[in-house]
Scaffold this active site. Structure first.
Site, PDB file in Angstrom:
ATOM      1  NE  ARG A  34      -3.659  -2.263   2.346  1.00  0.00           N
ATOM      2  CZ  ARG A  34      -4.622  -2.505   1.621  1.00  0.00           C
ATOM      3  NH1 ARG A  34      -4.642  -2.532   0.531  1.00  0.00           N
ATOM      4  NH2 ARG A  34      -4.817  -3.829   1.433  1.00  0.00           N
ATOM      5  CG  ASN A  92       4.131   9.580 -11.509  1.00  0.00           C
ATOM      6  OD1 ASN A  92       3.152   9.316 -12.929  1.00  0.00           O
ATOM      7  ND2 ASN A  92       4.316   9.295 -10.212  1.00  0.00           N
ATOM      8  CG  HIS A 105       6.752   3.158  -8.342  1.00  0.00           C
ATOM      9  ND1 HIS A 105       7.783   3.383  -8.355  1.00  0.00           N
ATOM     10  CD2 HIS A 105       5.986   4.282  -8.744  1.00  0.00           C
ATOM     11  CE1 HIS A 105       7.673   4.889  -8.321  1.00  0.00           C
ATOM     12  NE2 HIS A 105       6.709   5.553  -8.327  1.00  0.00           N
TER      13      HIS A 105
HETATM   14  P1  5GP Z   1       6.070   8.295  -7.875  1.00  0.00           P
HETATM   15  O1  5GP Z   1       5.920   9.808  -7.406  1.00  0.00           O
HETATM   16  O2  5GP Z   1       7.272   8.259  -8.097  1.00  0.00           O
HETATM   17  O3  5GP Z   1       5.517   7.770  -8.564  1.00  0.00           O
HETATM   18  O4  5GP Z   1       5.751   7.472  -6.593  1.00  0.00           O
HETATM   19  C1  5GP Z   1       5.731   7.217  -5.484  1.00  0.00           C
HETATM   20  C2  5GP Z   1       5.042   6.143  -4.384  1.00  0.00           C
HETATM   21  O5  5GP Z   1       5.836   5.876  -3.123  1.00  0.00           O
HETATM   22  C3  5GP Z   1       4.093   7.834  -3.692  1.00  0.00           C
HETATM   23  O6  5GP Z   1       2.547   8.224  -4.236  1.00  0.00           O
HETATM   24  C4  5GP Z   1       4.282   7.960  -1.887  1.00  0.00           C
HETATM   25  O7  5GP Z   1       3.502   7.959  -1.578  1.00  0.00           O
HETATM   26  C5  5GP Z   1       5.074   6.259  -1.870  1.00  0.00           C
HETATM   27  N1  5GP Z   1       6.519   6.262  -0.985  1.00  0.00           N
HETATM   28  C6  5GP Z   1       6.806   6.880  -0.930  1.00  0.00           C
HETATM   29  N2  5GP Z   1       7.621   6.484   0.070  1.00  0.00           N
HETATM   30  C7  5GP Z   1       6.747   5.019   1.246  1.00  0.00           C
HETATM   31  C8  5GP Z   1       7.334   4.775   1.630  1.00  0.00           C
HETATM   32  O8  5GP Z   1       7.904   4.727   2.660  1.00  0.00           O
HETATM   33  N3  5GP Z   1       6.437   3.903   2.146  1.00  0.00           N
HETATM   34  C9  5GP Z   1       5.140   3.011   1.079  1.00  0.00           C
HETATM   35  N4  5GP Z   1       4.409   2.362   1.354  1.00  0.00           N
HETATM   36  N5  5GP Z   1       5.316   4.355   0.135  1.00  0.00           N
HETATM   37  C10 5GP Z   1       6.138   5.313  -0.313  1.00  0.00           C
END
Ligand code: 5GP
Ligand code: ZN
Length: 119
Positions: A34, A92, A105
């Site tokens: 999650r 992204n 991801h």
């Molecule tokens: P991005 O912005 O790189 O596409 O998505 C990264 C995602 O990772 C974000 O939606 C953010 O909320 C999530 N995220 C960042 N740090 C953590 C963490 O320590 N644990 C979890 N479960 N999600 C994280």
């Protein structure tokens, strides 16, 4: 930690269990957990266990891994009860794409109607 993971990468450490997360699904190649800051009732991240920096770094050798990410996404959607109503899968990439964690991801987002186009 296996060679294909990176010590300083947040998602490498999460998939290895070094940093706690809330698991949703997993297999040999992928891990789903999650998002810590959900934007919808269902917001799950699907990552490859192997470190791949971003979509642009995916190579032909990664085909089994990408297929496994798609399969895990299907499992997540079914388990979370959004497969029938629908959901969104977001990747992204880079600064303009809003990428903040440099490990490939899928965001699996659902549980409410989503607007299009995004933002
Ligand atoms: P991005 O912005 O790189 O596409 O998505 C990264 C995602 O990772 C974000 O939606 C953010 O909320 C999530 N995220 C960042 N740090 C953590 C963490 O320590 N644990 C979890 N479960 N999600 C994280
Ligand atoms: Zn990584």
């Amino acid at each position: 930690m296996p060679e294909e993971t990176e010590r300083d990468c947040l998602f490498c450490r999460i998939q290895a269990g070094d940093i706690p997360s809330d698991p949703v699904a997993q297999d040999d190649l992928t891990y789903a957990f999650r998002d810590i800051n959900p934007v919808a009732p269902v917001h799950v991240l699907v990552v490859p266990r192997q470190h791949v920096g971003h979509l642009g770094a995916v190579e032909p050798d990664h085909a089994p891994l990408v297929a496994a990410m798609v399969r895990t996404t299907q499992v997540v959607a079914a388990q979370e009860g959004v497969a029938d109503d629908g959901y969104r899968v977001v990747i992204n990439v880079g600064r303009h794409g809003g990428m903040t964690v440099d490990h490939l991801h899928f965001h699996v987002i659902g549980g409410r109607p989503l607007r299009w186009p995004p933002e």
